[in-house]
Design an enzyme around this catalytic site. Structure first.
Site, PDB file in Angstrom:
ATOM      1  N   ASN A   1      -1.292 -13.341  -5.015  1.00 27.60           N
ATOM      2  CA  ASN A   1      -1.685 -12.532  -3.864  1.00 27.60           C
ATOM      3  C   ASN A   1      -0.591 -12.564  -2.790  1.00 27.60           C
ATOM      4  OD1 ASN A   1      -2.988 -13.218  -0.996  1.00 27.60           O
ATOM      5  ND2 ASN A   1      -4.121 -11.534  -1.905  1.00 27.60           N
ATOM      6  N   ASP A   2      -0.420 -11.457  -2.055  1.00 30.76           N
ATOM      7  CA  ASP A   2       0.670 -11.389  -1.068  1.00 30.76           C
ATOM      8  C   ASP A   2       0.521 -12.419   0.048  1.00 30.76           C
ATOM      9  OD1 ASP A   2      -1.515 -10.141   0.053  1.00 30.76           O
ATOM     10  OD2 ASP A   2      -0.524  -8.215   0.399  1.00 30.76           O
TER      11      ASP A   2
ATOM     12  N   CYS B   1     -15.763  -3.295   8.174  1.00 29.23           N
ATOM     13  CA  CYS B   1     -14.485  -3.652   7.556  1.00 29.23           C
ATOM     14  C   CYS B   1     -14.335  -2.893   6.238  1.00 29.23           C
ATOM     15  CB  CYS B   1     -14.450  -5.167   7.306  1.00 29.23           C
ATOM     16  SG  CYS B   1     -12.902  -5.758   6.569  1.00 29.23           S
TER      17      CYS B   1
ATOM     18  N   GLY C   1       0.813  -1.217   0.000  1.00 28.65           N
ATOM     19  CA  GLY C   1       0.000   0.000   0.000  1.00 28.65           C
ATOM     20  C   GLY C   1       0.840   1.258   0.000  1.00 28.65           C
TER      21      GLY C   1
ATOM     22  N   GLU D   1     -10.264  -8.651  10.129  1.00 21.76           N
ATOM     23  CA  GLU D   1      -9.488  -7.472   9.753  1.00 21.76           C
ATOM     24  C   GLU D   1     -10.004  -6.202  10.429  1.00 21.76           C
ATOM     25  OE1 GLU D   1      -8.737  -5.456   5.503  1.00 21.76           O
ATOM     26  OE2 GLU D   1      -7.744  -7.413   5.733  1.00 21.76           O
TER      27      GLU D   1
END
EC number: 2.7.1.60
Length: 748
Positions: free
Chosen positions: A542-543, A605, A442, A614
């Site tokens: 995806n990470d 979220c 990000g 999250e």
């Protein structure tokens, strides 16, 4: 004729008439020269596929000359002397070859192949066929294909390109490489052969020949008589079971264990059962001993038989309440009737199946198999035509007629184009095999050179741009710089691995949906621009998945078959490794672990839902709570200061809790509990043996997660290990592992 001497009209007429007559005679000769087709059958199973083709060939004597060779278990009394059914079908058997060396173990299989290779040349030389038809993936068929290939006989292989879970795969693909022509059952099998460099023009998508018979099987009126003759007068349709289990030659002891558990489950289930003896593969003798030790042949609920004629067998399968075992008949033919099937173990792993098949791959308890019987018995499913539409034979006959016998016999392979061939010199040998790893976060964009041992040789970091064009341009600039540096560092770059937030389609290298932290990053093809600019293969994932791959190759997950990695950072993510494979899911959103809901009334979220892990446990969630406490003057305690220019974040909340701030302690306790509850749900769903916590918050969550597991998990899951990752850059290492595993021929 002398130069300049013109032919008279009568002479020209005579010559033209003679040429036309010779041409007609040649055409008639070609018509009279029938195509000599040798069909070699080794066992009852392959005869069921070859018989429809043999009948088709026999019905066209003006085109084909059929020669039948019988070998293998057809000629063994213990396996029913099934060559007799070929004679009953009124086929003239030109040669019977006793090729089986008894012993039913691995050595006996090898000796049987050797014996067949000794006997086959004489037969093939005598018959001199134009084409040899070979079916499937049995060791006998491998001997046939080897002998024919060495004797320059064209081979037509049936049912190549398919995937299953045993040594049969290796044998099947070996026969495909020896064969000149292929008749396959499914589109996937066709694609597999093309990817194996087989000539597309020599591949026929025909469907399964046995389906020509299967799809009309329900029309027989005497099926009740067949059921009574084989199972008993008092047995009704759909109220009995057909069982057929073969040994798995690469895991004999486990397959014997599964066979024993299946018999125990069938005895407990208490339904009439027709059980067929296993095939002749290594391990079959031990399986028969298990059957006899349990008294199956004398048990009132069982009828144990060595062989059932195929036309009667398909009636028994069509009207059964269930079929159980690991025979390919269960995953293939039974689908034509919608008969419920329980597939045990790994023998058919990779086969295409209809919805009628319930897989019990880890069939390690009696209760699992019994429960599967409860779920499947008596059901009915829609008929499946995955393996054929009933027109396979006519396609195959037409295909054989199209074979040009005047073509060169030497087989050609269609290799994909290779851009560049690197010669082998001392500098190349001494280079360190490495990958370029890209991590899109990000805030930052990172590129690293990572060597085979997981060492980050050199790393580059820049702020992640806000627009797509700037971001791609920066990635390429950083990668080109890294490639230039790699030359001086003596690193050979094998490819590029990209780790990014959001939902990713790794097959196509596309980011489907990005996180809100990365702008202009949805529906983006990353692979194409990077691969085109750098001329290297590119992998994207995806990470969270990359973190799991990093643990599998370099971290705590090395050598662990089933584990889960949880990333605790700005968001919450993770990856699931099941049976040593990364799980992506049908729409690539498996392991979106941060969005497991742990409270119906929880905070909102970023995904738009409420009560996700999250929303409680991520760095952003803790930052939100830290700001709230700070705004209410409830964050700072003695020993803490926050500058006016300093942004309040999760670290301030953690420090406040350490210094005794009860409000901060309560928030962290809730966050740890939420994460722990989510992990308990994961344990109950996929039952991993290890949970790895990764990311900047992992150390703070280790004890709370262990505590919640001990309090909330089922007893059998409470012993699951929880460990904190020791990897410094899991996203980069995971991105690199995609390259290093694939390009060095390891599994990915």
């Amino acid at each position: 004729m002398m130069p300049g001497h013109a032919r008279n009209p009568h002479e020209l007429y005579y010559l033209r008439t003679q040429q036309a007559q010779e041409k007609m005679e040649r055409s008639e000769k070609r018509l009279k020269q029938r195509l000599r087709v040798c069909v070699a059958t080794c066992n009852r199973a392959d005869y069921s596929k070859l018989a429809p083709i043999m009948f088709g060939i026999k019905s066209h004597p003006e085109i084909f000359d059929l020669e039948v060779v019988v070998l293998g278990s057809h000629l063994i009394d213990d396996y029913g002397n099934t060559f007799r059914m070929i004679e009953q079908d009124e086929f003239d058997i030109r040669s019977k070859l006793h090729t089986i060396v008894r012993g039913e173990d691995e050595a006996a299989m090898v000796e049987s192949v050797g014996l067949a290779l000794v006997k086959l040349p004489d037969v093939l030389q005598r018959l001199a066929p134009d084409i040899l038809l070979v079916h499937g993936d049995r060791f006998d068929a491998l001997a046939l294909a080897t002998a024919a290939a060495l004797m320059n006989i064209r081979i037509l292989h049936l049912e190549g390109g398919e995937v299953s879970g045993t040594i049969d795969d290796s044998i099947r693909h070996s026969i495909s490489k020896l064969a000149h022509y292929h008749a396959v059952c499914t589109r996937s099998a066709e694609r597999h052969l093309i990817s194996m460099c087989e000539d597309h023009s020599h591949i026929l998508l025909a469907g399964c020949p046995s389906y020509d018979k299967l799809l009309s099987a329900h029309q027989r009126d005497d099926y009740t008589d067949i059921i009574k003759s084989w199972i008993g007068d008092d047995v009704k349709e759909q109220n009995y079971i057909v069982a057929l289990q073969h040994p798995v030659t690469t895991d004999i002891q486990n397959s014997i264990k599964i066979y024993e558990l299946m018999l125990d489950a069938l005895i407990s289930f208490n339904k009439r059962t027709l059980i067929l003896f296993p095939n002749i593969d290594a391990g079959s003798k031990e399986m028969v001993r298990v059957m006899r030790r349990k008294g199956i042949e004398q048990h009132p609920n069982f009828r144990a038989v060595k062989h059932v004629p195929f036309d009667q067998f398909i009636q028994l399968v069509a009207h059964a309440g269930c079929m159980i075992g690991n025979s390919s008949c269960g995953v293939r033919e039974a689908g034509a009737f919608g008969t419920p099937v329980i597939n045990l173990g790994t023998r058919q792993t990779g086969r295409e199946t209809g919805e009628n098949v319930l897989h019990v791959r880890d069939a390690d308890t009696h209760n699992k198999i019994y429960h599967a019987l409860e779920l499947q018995f008596g059901k009915r499913y829609p008929c499946s035509k995955i393996y054929g539409d009933g027109n396979a034979v006519q396609r195959i006959l037409k295909f054989m007629q199209s074979i040009n016998l005047s073509e060169p016999l030497q087989k050609k392979f269609c290799f994909p184009a290779v851009k560049e061939c690197i010669s082998q010199d001392i500098d190349h040998i001494l280079e360190t095999q490495s990958a370029l790893a890209v991590d899109l976060g990000g805030t930052n964009l990172r590129v690293a050179i990572v060597c085979m041992k997981g060492k980050v040789v050199k790393k580059y970091t820049q702020l992640n741009p806000k627009t797509f064009e700037e971001r791609i341009e920066l990635i390429l600039t950083m990668c080109k710089q890294a490639m230039a540096d790699a030359v001086h560092l003596n690193c050979r770059i094998l490819g590029v691995g990209v780790s990014t937030g959001g939902r990713v389609n790794p097959q196509d290298g596309i980011v489907l949906h990005s996180t809100k932290l990365i702008n202009e990053w949805s529906s983006v093809d990353i692979r194409t621009p990077i691969s085109s600019a750098l001329h290297l293969p590119v992998w994207v994932d995806n990470d969270g998945n990359c973190a799991a791959l990093a643990e599998r190759k370099f971290g705590h997950g090395k050598g662990v078959e089933n584990f889960v990695t949880i990333i605790t950072g700005t968001g919450i993510g993770g990856g699931i490794i099941q049976h040593n494979e990364l799980i992506h899911g049908s729409t690539f959103c498996a392991a979106e672990l941060g969005h497991i809901v742990v409270s119906l009334e929880g905070p909102e979220c970023m995904c738009g839902s409420h009560g996700c892990i999250e929303a409680y446990s991520s760095g952003l969630a803790l930052q939100r709570e830290a700001k709230r406490l700070h705004d209410e003057d409830l964050l700072l305690v003695e020993g803490m200061t926050v500058n006016n220019k300093e942004q309040v974040n999760a670290i301030h909340l953690i420090n406040a809790a350490r210094l005794g701030n009860s409000k901060a302690e309560s928030i962290l306790h809730t966050a740890g509990t939420a994460l722990g509850l989510g992990i308990v749900n994961i344990l109950h769903m996929i039952n991993p043996s290890l949970v790895i916590l990764s990311g900047v918050l992992s150390e703070h969550y280790e004890n709370p997660v262990r505590q919640v597991i001990s309090q909330r998990a089922l007893l059998s899951a409470q012993g699951t290990k929880v460990m904190v990752s020791e990897l410094e850059d899991p996203a980069l290492l995971g991105a690199a592992s995609m390259v290093l595993d694939y390009t060095t021929r390891r599994t990915y």
